[in-house]
Write an enzyme that holds these catalytic residues in place. Sequence first.
Site, mmCIF file in Angstrom:
data_model
loop_
_atom_site.group_PDB
_atom_site.id
_atom_site.type_symbol
_atom_site.label_atom_id
_atom_site.label_comp_id
_atom_site.label_asym_id
_atom_site.label_seq_id
_atom_site.Cartn_x
_atom_site.Cartn_y
_atom_site.Cartn_z
ATOM 1 N N LYS A 129 -6.897 -4.815 -5.115
ATOM 2 C CA LYS A 129 -5.342 -5.266 -4.540
ATOM 3 C C LYS A 129 -6.355 -6.600 -4.429
ATOM 4 O O LYS A 129 -4.418 -7.687 -4.500
ATOM 5 C CB LYS A 129 -5.539 -4.612 -3.458
ATOM 6 C CG LYS A 129 -5.516 -2.929 -3.847
ATOM 7 C CD LYS A 129 -5.862 -2.436 -2.112
ATOM 8 C CE LYS A 129 -5.327 -0.872 -2.339
ATOM 9 N NZ LYS A 129 -4.223 -0.452 -0.898
ATOM 10 N N LYS A 155 -17.333 16.445 0.892
ATOM 11 C CA LYS A 155 -15.739 16.746 0.462
ATOM 12 C C LYS A 155 -15.450 14.441 0.109
ATOM 13 O O LYS A 155 -16.000 14.068 0.363
ATOM 14 C CB LYS A 155 -15.136 16.701 1.604
ATOM 15 C CG LYS A 155 -14.707 15.657 2.512
ATOM 16 C CD LYS A 155 -14.109 16.954 3.603
ATOM 17 C CE LYS A 155 -13.162 16.130 4.447
ATOM 18 N NZ LYS A 155 -14.464 15.227 5.682
ATOM 19 N N GLY A 185 -4.972 3.287 -3.333
ATOM 20 C CA GLY A 185 -6.265 4.065 -4.117
ATOM 21 C C GLY A 185 -6.101 5.211 -4.451
ATOM 22 O O GLY A 185 -7.434 5.810 -5.127
ATOM 23 N N ASP A 218 0.862 -1.209 -0.188
ATOM 24 C CA ASP A 218 0.260 0.285 0.222
ATOM 25 C C ASP A 218 0.944 1.231 0.053
ATOM 26 O O ASP A 218 1.923 1.044 0.325
ATOM 27 C CB ASP A 218 -0.859 0.502 1.125
ATOM 28 C CG ASP A 218 -1.733 1.248 1.624
ATOM 29 O OD1 ASP A 218 -2.257 1.977 0.305
ATOM 30 O OD2 ASP A 218 -1.869 1.945 1.988
ATOM 31 N N LYS A 219 0.484 2.323 -0.196
ATOM 32 C CA LYS A 219 1.110 3.750 -0.626
ATOM 33 C C LYS A 219 0.251 4.251 1.227
ATOM 34 O O LYS A 219 1.567 4.526 2.276
ATOM 35 C CB LYS A 219 1.108 4.299 -1.362
ATOM 36 C CG LYS A 219 1.748 6.537 -1.199
ATOM 37 C CD LYS A 219 0.986 6.935 -2.394
ATOM 38 C CE LYS A 219 -0.229 7.502 -2.305
ATOM 39 N NZ LYS A 219 -0.041 8.520 -1.322
#
Length: 1177
Positions: free
Chosen positions: A768, A563, A675, A407-408
């Site tokens: 993923k 948002k 994502g 993951d980042k």
Amino acid sequence: MLPWIRQQLGLDPPHQSDTRTVYIANRFPQQDHYVPQRFADNRIISSKYTVWNFVPKNLFEQFRRIANFYFVIIFLVQLMVDTPTSPVTSGLPLFFVITVTAIKQGYEDWLRHKADNEVNGAPVFVVRSGSLVQTRSKNIRVGDVVRVAKDETFPADLVLLSSDRAEGTCHVTTASLDGETNLKVHHAVPETAACQGVSQLEALSAVVECQQPEADLYRFVGRMTVAQKEEEIVRPLGPENILLRGARLKNTKEIYGVAVYTGMESKMALNYKCKSQKRSAVEKSMNTFLMIYLGILLFEAVLSTILKYAWQAESRWDEPFYNHKTERERNSSQILKFIADFLAFLVLYNFIIPISLYVTVEMQKFLGSFFISWDLDLYHKESDQAAEVNTSDLNEELGQVEYVFTDKTGTLTENEMQFRECSVDGVKFLEISGKLVPEGMMADCLDGPLPLLREEEELFLKAVALCHTVQISYDQVDGQKDANGASPLTEYYASSPDEKALVEAMKRMGVVFMGSNGENVEIQTFRGSEKYKLLHVLEFDANRRRMSVILQTPSGEKVLFTKGAESSIFPHIKSGEIAKTRIHVDEFALKGLRTLVVACRHFSSEEFQEVEGRLNRARTALQHREEKLAEAFSFIERDLHLLGATGVEDKLQEKVQETIEVLRLAGIKVWVLTGDKHETALSVSLACGHFHGTMNVLELLQQSSDSQCAEQLRKLARRIAVDHVVQHGLVVDGASLSLALRQHEKLFMEVCKSCSAVLCCRMAPLQKAKVVRLIKTSPEKPITLAIGDGSNDVSMIQEAHVGIGIMGKEGRQAVRNSDYAIARFKFLSKLLLVHGHFYYVRIATLVQYFFYKNVCFITPQFLYQFYCLFSQQTLYDSVFLTLYNICFTSLPVLVYSLFEQLVHPHVLQSQPALYRDISKNSLLSFRSFFYWTLLGFCHAFILFFGSSLLMGEDTSLLGNGQMFGNWTFGTLVFTVMVITVTLKLALETHFWTWMNHFVTWGSIAFYLIFSFFYGGILWPFLHTQDMYCVFVQLLSSGSVWFSIIIIVVTCLFPDIVKKVLSRQLKPTSTQKSQMHSDTVAVGDDFIALQPLPRGRPPLGRIRWKSERFQSAQNLMGADRGRGCLDTACCVPGGRSGCEQLGPALEQAMGFCDRTLSLDCLCCGCHAHKLEEELLED
């Protein structure tokens, strides 16, 4: 009694309907025909066994193993058939293995029982018969009204009825459930919020209808019907109304709640379920080898049976004069006799299958896993977190990884957000010194007053300050107010770091979130305090990728603020500066910032009534509530007016770039699955070294059809074929990936495998997992590793062969579902390159050595049958048969498998390419396995025929002319064999500790001492005296001692020659590294796999560091002929540090010469590190 037994066995579940009806305070309807639903009690049972089922259940589980089941069959055959060996020879080792495993599992289960009793016996307060009664937690029933005080944990899943606050809210932390430390607000329905006393609760007439228990912590569907003045009021219940067992009450004096899920039906208990069992490649190889050896066993048994009948074809051997057959034997069936003889030979050779292999492997994995937890190099001081091992079954798999999926956010980055830029109404703003400054404004203009914000800009700041789920701690100390009217001690709590960063940024810019009390939200603006009424919260979910709030402004207007990701907001925008904001969002992403788009919608009275009606209908639905809510949210979040966008920076973690480069040098491909939008992800990939400047970046983005996706994949494949010399990197988004996996999976795989690095952006959690499964199930069957820190990474963590959780800021869902957990991504390099290398080498040698020593053990038994006319006469005494694997040869290989280090840890980290030497299960290949097997047969032949040459010609080896017999010959073979296999393992040992010396020489000594006592002292107490004084007489002959030495040397000398020649003529990279590495001495100050532990005495620290210094000096000695820049471990300021190191060492230890050459240390990273530690001392 029978229903209770059926329920305990799980055959009769307590309930059958789709929903449950809970009467508060168990005030059931006064109807004769009403039958209350049956629910589970509130006992938590994490244990696996009970006193009654431990023995049968444990035995059933253990005999599911093929080796254990096989030995049970052999044991039963020995009981039923006349076999040459006693049933004890198979029964005792089996009993030992079963007993050791049962004791281990029983002890672990006893600890679980002990923990369960503490939880189930905890005191709680329950409202019963109009009063508050103290009872035990296990006595809570569904429908009971429970009181929970501040800082106590909830004893069951409760629907909140009331709190000490008038609005009926409370704050909860769910850190023990998901690791999130933020305060979460939970609400009571208005009709029950006023019931703050026992008498009011006793008079409450209400019914809760809800779904049956499920494991999802974040999902709850129900409704409450309250009877008031002959009127029934129905209120929806959701996740904000339920208090989960295990969560803790904070900042609230007390609450009352009704128990809806108890005991093993609570959400916490339902999450106890075990993850799918993962099997390592070594375990699969081990089972394959067992089947091969089973084939060898059957071959030997069949061949011996056939040769026996071929030999007995002659009458003189069929019925010799000294062994006449009975009449019954002459008339018995030949087929039954053949089967009986086959089974007898099967029993005679059955020890070729190593029964103790499983228990040794289990002990090695269990004990070896502690080295990961104890490794201080994997300890993160700032967060006080050490590495965790959730399963020890995959230790060796860490040394076989070929693909890393990471993951980042929170994994490669810190997940500590800092607001940097924003776009408002098409104008870009920067935050400079806590002020919102338009881009391009000169720095010297900041000293004066900034121009007043326009209406659009102020509305944007208000939207960001109001659209969130951030909470403020109520435990605040009264103090001074800052310039914005907020206490400087105010602390925000948020489940998302993005939200916290944005709210804190708005505070710095003058729009301060002051808190909420359930219905009202207060902010401090430039014009003073403003209070908004919170009407609805449209919670964030992964499908919508946005969250919204509906508020009533001070002027009475109804407004929606929302948002979310730009891909989820822009399609619903009706007005605003869309084009300019898109450009700014792309610019933010190229800088590596995380972007969010902010929008609003104003409702008329008619629109709001329709919105409220849709929301109420969706939230009170018991069936398909999620789908109906999604439809309602989609209806509400449309026709939006664009306000702007935000850019938040997430810094890279320390040493991420170095770690990725090390993994690449080790032959491991790294894929980043995130994502985020592709511009942000690409920027971070370049920053962290996942993509580098010389790499040719290929893109598979925004594909809208199968044909378009296929054509683009073919173009990429042709481009790779043309530029095959250049390294390639692939960027693919989630939508294109779905198309590629639908019909073009093979082509997509070919492109991916040709790329050095792959970046997948805009990925959903299930995508993923699909990517991991795609690589995992490819024809090459590579070993995959997935690493992440959030709940969206759980699916890929569970899918990969090895799952690693990062102890980050997105909760502990990933850690709870992982196999291993570490605090930082940089620790991955040592976990794989050092621990993975060690574990794989150890267990690979352990498995093959077990098969080798059992071949040495049983092959002489097979050869002996040629000398006794296949009469099934055993060569060894039954005690030796029993204790060979249990006592005589078990400890050396166990200690070897715990402490062996083929190469020094520092060398493994400084030379990542060594990891490739053990990849693809190379040490457990069929070639290696057959080599060990052939070696076992060769040694067995030398052992048997060497002993036969000594005693085969009726040679008298005693001074009195007495000759040795059958048992003496067998004991000689057994003695030479024990010494040979033990010394063979000693030859394989590269890293000697005092424990290796103790068990190696101790095992040989123990065998000699035991044999002496067994045959010389214990014989009067035995049922047979076959071994009386056999061992004593054997060792009284000098010829025997000489033959033992000759046979052992004959067996092992070729091994020594092979090792020497292979190292000199064709050394592997690992062997080259061994020549340059220094074997660290082992004493009281040595720890095998971790740096200096805390609390070590100063003298021990200095001695230990001197060994490290010598190791570093020797390691760098091989590089003296090269310049500093030629070495991979070059550090800035290395020489200046070394100039200080000599005097420090001389003063501390008195061993360093003033003329010490510094050339060998100028690039020594270990010596440089040593210098800092010594100077601290």
